[in-house]
Design an enzyme around this catalytic site. Structure first.
Site, short mmCIF file in Angstrom:
data_model
loop_
_atom_site.label_atom_id
_atom_site.label_comp_id
_atom_site.label_asym_id
_atom_site.label_seq_id
_atom_site.Cartn_x
_atom_site.Cartn_y
_atom_site.Cartn_z
N ARG A 231 1.06 -1.13 -0.55
CA ARG A 231 -0.31 0.43 0.19
C ARG A 231 0.43 1.05 0.11
NH1 ARG A 231 -3.04 -2.46 -2.10
NH2 ARG A 231 -5.28 -3.07 -0.82
N GLU A 260 -4.06 7.67 -6.03
CA GLU A 260 -4.31 7.14 -6.74
C GLU A 260 -5.41 7.04 -8.14
OE1 GLU A 260 -4.22 2.41 -5.81
OE2 GLU A 260 -2.22 2.27 -5.13
N HIS A 280 -1.57 -0.07 -9.68
CA HIS A 280 -1.97 -0.99 -8.38
C HIS A 280 -2.46 -2.30 -9.35
CE1 HIS A 280 -4.38 -1.13 -5.01
NE2 HIS A 280 -4.12 -2.22 -5.00
P1 NAD Z 1 -0.86 -11.14 5.52
O1 NAD Z 1 -2.22 -10.40 6.11
O2 NAD Z 1 -1.23 -12.67 4.73
O3 NAD Z 1 0.25 -10.86 6.18
C1 NAD Z 1 0.95 -9.44 6.61
C2 NAD Z 1 2.23 -9.99 7.67
O4 NAD Z 1 3.14 -8.47 7.89
C3 NAD Z 1 1.64 -10.69 8.81
O5 NAD Z 1 2.98 -11.37 8.69
C4 NAD Z 1 1.71 -9.68 9.39
O6 NAD Z 1 2.23 -10.30 11.04
C5 NAD Z 1 3.45 -8.57 9.41
N1 NAD Z 1 2.81 -7.60 9.48
C6 NAD Z 1 2.06 -6.40 11.08
N2 NAD Z 1 3.06 -5.85 10.70
C7 NAD Z 1 3.17 -5.46 10.67
C8 NAD Z 1 5.19 -4.42 11.17
N3 NAD Z 1 4.32 -3.35 11.41
N4 NAD Z 1 5.85 -5.02 10.36
C9 NAD Z 1 6.03 -6.17 9.58
N5 NAD Z 1 5.66 -7.65 9.93
C10 NAD Z 1 3.69 -6.39 9.64
O7 NAD Z 1 -1.07 -10.22 3.96
P2 NAD Z 1 -1.40 -10.10 2.79
O8 NAD Z 1 -1.74 -11.08 2.27
O9 NAD Z 1 0.45 -11.33 2.78
O10 NAD Z 1 -0.75 -8.84 1.88
C11 NAD Z 1 0.50 -8.20 2.32
C12 NAD Z 1 0.01 -6.80 1.48
O11 NAD Z 1 -0.25 -6.24 -0.04
C13 NAD Z 1 -1.04 -5.22 2.09
O12 NAD Z 1 -0.92 -4.21 2.03
C14 NAD Z 1 -2.05 -5.74 0.81
O13 NAD Z 1 -3.09 -5.13 0.74
C15 NAD Z 1 -1.02 -6.02 -0.12
N6 NAD Z 1 -1.80 -6.11 -1.85
C16 NAD Z 1 -1.84 -5.67 -2.81
C17 NAD Z 1 -2.28 -5.90 -3.82
C18 NAD Z 1 -1.87 -5.28 -5.15
O14 NAD Z 1 -2.88 -5.18 -6.03
N7 NAD Z 1 -0.71 -4.67 -5.33
C19 NAD Z 1 -3.39 -6.73 -3.97
C20 NAD Z 1 -3.36 -7.82 -2.78
C21 NAD Z 1 -2.92 -7.24 -1.29
#
Ligand code: NAD
Length: 522
Positions: A231, A260, A280
């Protein structure tokens, strides 16, 4: 025959599947009035992010059992309104992980080999082979910030490229990293200093907003690259522009932005040599879209046949008595604060109550506490339904006990990590959750954040010094209480402030003589 309403485009294989389950009505670009007419007698409703599922629409539905989001985020759905009406909201959280992971690898290769820049150059009729000398991924270090669903998929793929993989994720069990052959580091700065590629995979939360700022970018190697497919606001925009212009880092690839689209004339557009930009699209693949559609079709099938779906975002709380609901609210708030205060990865979450509740109440309380403990750290909403599974996946053990020392309406939540433990007790007073003890020190303090906890030795002047430091940082004290067992012994100060104290302020309080520890929950 059940009626299934579809108001955003979904993959045709999913549509076919839905047609086997009932009468499918597909509306394209329908306005609210048209949707209202159809939602009235629908049994299931499928959307992506385009349709606004408002309270008004939900209230018009007479037979609706489930709203299904063919994707992850449910920001466009009024989940509360659905919960109140006993309608399940389901989603497909796993569907785009591989798509995002592959896009991340693609961006790393694009940066390492300057592929977009070389493409533009050839189209201009140039043949500048020397300018496009690249670097290899093999033998390089990848630093993953966040080792959740997507981070883990990136790690697997990076390993295949013979990269060394580090991860910073304070909430994931060691075991997950070990099984992937990833080295877990406790300090984000260490990761930034060692990595050749830093890729962000954390959710956007209060804690991660601006996580990568000037100081972090300065810690990175001048030859290193930053990739953000998570994000936009996780990275400080001004700091990144400065880092790229002044060469603190070699380049960045972004799929997500602060706004965005980023807008006309955004300064990033000028940085053609240093950046690779995509709109995105990391999660947008035919396969991800198909998977999302098929997952929600399966969920709808479960709901229509009376089974419990797997990815429920909400859970109607029928049958839980009011006093237990109050304890759930207190327990969730206590767990939220405790999870922010405790240091390290939660390993055990313990709940203690004064009287043995029935099984249903016990289960509801357990789920509320785990939700409070985990909600801030994951991208998918942690709910009463998925909290137990999420905790299990993260290797967190749950223990429940009845304790003589607690009143019948009190709840105590203890979170234990490898090197730390905190214990918070509370109860509902009127309609407000109150903190009634911290680590055994008794208090009576409204459980409303921001809350500052200062463990100290009870000596004259300590409270005054802390107050002065808060004042010097422009932080106003709304309320304060000291809990102690005896005069001159160990004590805890709990302070509610009007604004969130900045990091320097917390560090200054830590320096006060007789202060042992300072923690903030916001
Ligand atoms: P997830 O919830 O499975 O994993 C997130 C991880 O971050 C978890 O393991 C959590 O423990 C860790 N975390 C939380 N706070 C933290 C911190 N302060 N420091 C370090 N680690 C921390 O999420 P995911 O499905 O892997 O998604 C990850 C990111 O990808 C999200 O921001 C999501 O919005 C984004 N995303 C982007 C797109 C895109 O099109 N660009 C699509 C899907 C998801």
């Amino acid at each position: 025959m059940p009626k299934i309403l579809v108001t955003d485009p979904i993959h045709e294989d999913a549509l076919e599947r839905l047609k086997e389950l009932g009468e499918v009505v597909v509306l394209e670009d329908a306005d609210e009035e048209e949707i209202a007419e159809h939602v009235k007698d629908a049994d299931a409703w499928v959307v992506r992010s385009g349709t606004k599922v408002t309270r008004d629409l939900i209230e018009k539905a007479e037979r609706l059992k489930v709203i299904a989001r063919a994707g992850v985020g449910v920001d466009n759905i009024d989940v509360e309104a659905a919960t109140e009406k006993g309608i399940l909201v389901v989603n497909a959280p796993e569907s785009s992980s591989i798509a995002v992971a592959e896009h991340t690898i693609g961006l790393m290769l694009a940066l390492a080999r300057k592929i977009p820049q070389a493409d533009r150059s050839v189209r201009r009729g140039e043949w500048r082979r020397k300018d496009f000398m690249g670097v290899e991924l093999a033998g390089k270090t990848l630093g993953l910030v966040g080792l959740g669903r997507i981070g883990q998929q990136v790690a697997k793929r990076a390993k295949a490229f013979e990269m060394e993989v580090l991860a910073y994720d304070p909430y994931i069990p060691e075991r997950v990293a070990r099984e992937l052959g990833v080295e877990l580091v406790d300090d984000l700065h260490e990761l930034l200093e060692r990595a050749d590629f830093v890729s962000l995979h954390v959710p956007l939360t209060d804690e991660t907003e601006g996580l990568i700022g000037e100081e972090e970018l300065k810690r990175m190697k001048p030859t290193a690259f930053l990739i953000n497919c998570a994000r936009g606001p996780i990275v400080d925009e001004d700091a990144l522009l400065k880092a790229l212009k002044e060469g603190w880092i070699a380049g960045a690839a972004l799929d997500v932005y602060w706004e965005e689209p980023p807008g006309e004339d955004h300064p990033l557009y000028e940085l053609e040599e240093e950046t690779v930009l995509t709109p995105h699209i990391a999660g947008s693949t035919a396969e991800a879209q198909r998977a999302a559609g098929l997952i929600v079709a399966r969920e709808i099938e479960r709901v229509l046949s009376g089974e419990i779906p797997e990815n429920v975002v909400n859970l109607p709380l029928a049958g839980v008595p009011d006093d237990v609901r109050e304890m759930m609210e207190v327990g969730e708030a206590l767990a939220d604060v405790a999870a922010q205060v405790v240091e390290g990865r939660p390993e055990v979450v313990r709940v203690r109550v004064g009287e043995e509740p029935d099984e249903r109440s016990k289960e509801a309380l357990k789920r509320a506490v785990l939700k409070g403990c985990l909600d801030r750290i994951l991208t998918e909403p942690v709910t009463m339904v998925n909290a137990v599974d999420v905790a299990r996946d993260r290797g967190i053990n749950f223990e429940f006990a009845v304790s003589d020392g607690l009143d019948e309406d009190e709840v105590e939540v203890e979170i234990e990590t490898e090197g730390d433990a905190v214990r918070f007790r509370g109860r509902m007073i009127g309609d407000t959750p109150y903190l009634t003890a911290v680590d055994g020190y008794e208090l009576r303090f409204k459980l409303k954040t921001p809350l500052l906890f200062v463990w100290h030795v009870d000596r004259p002047g300590v409270v005054g010094d802390v107050g002065v430091i808060l004042g010097e940082h422009g932080v106003n004290i709304a309320a304060m209480e000291v809990g102690r067992r005896e005069r001159g012994g160990e004590a805890i100060m709990v302070i509610r402030t009007d604004e969130k104290p900045p990091e320097e302020c917390l560090r200054a309080i830590e320096e006060v003589e007789h202060v042992r520890r300072v923690e903030l929950a916001d």
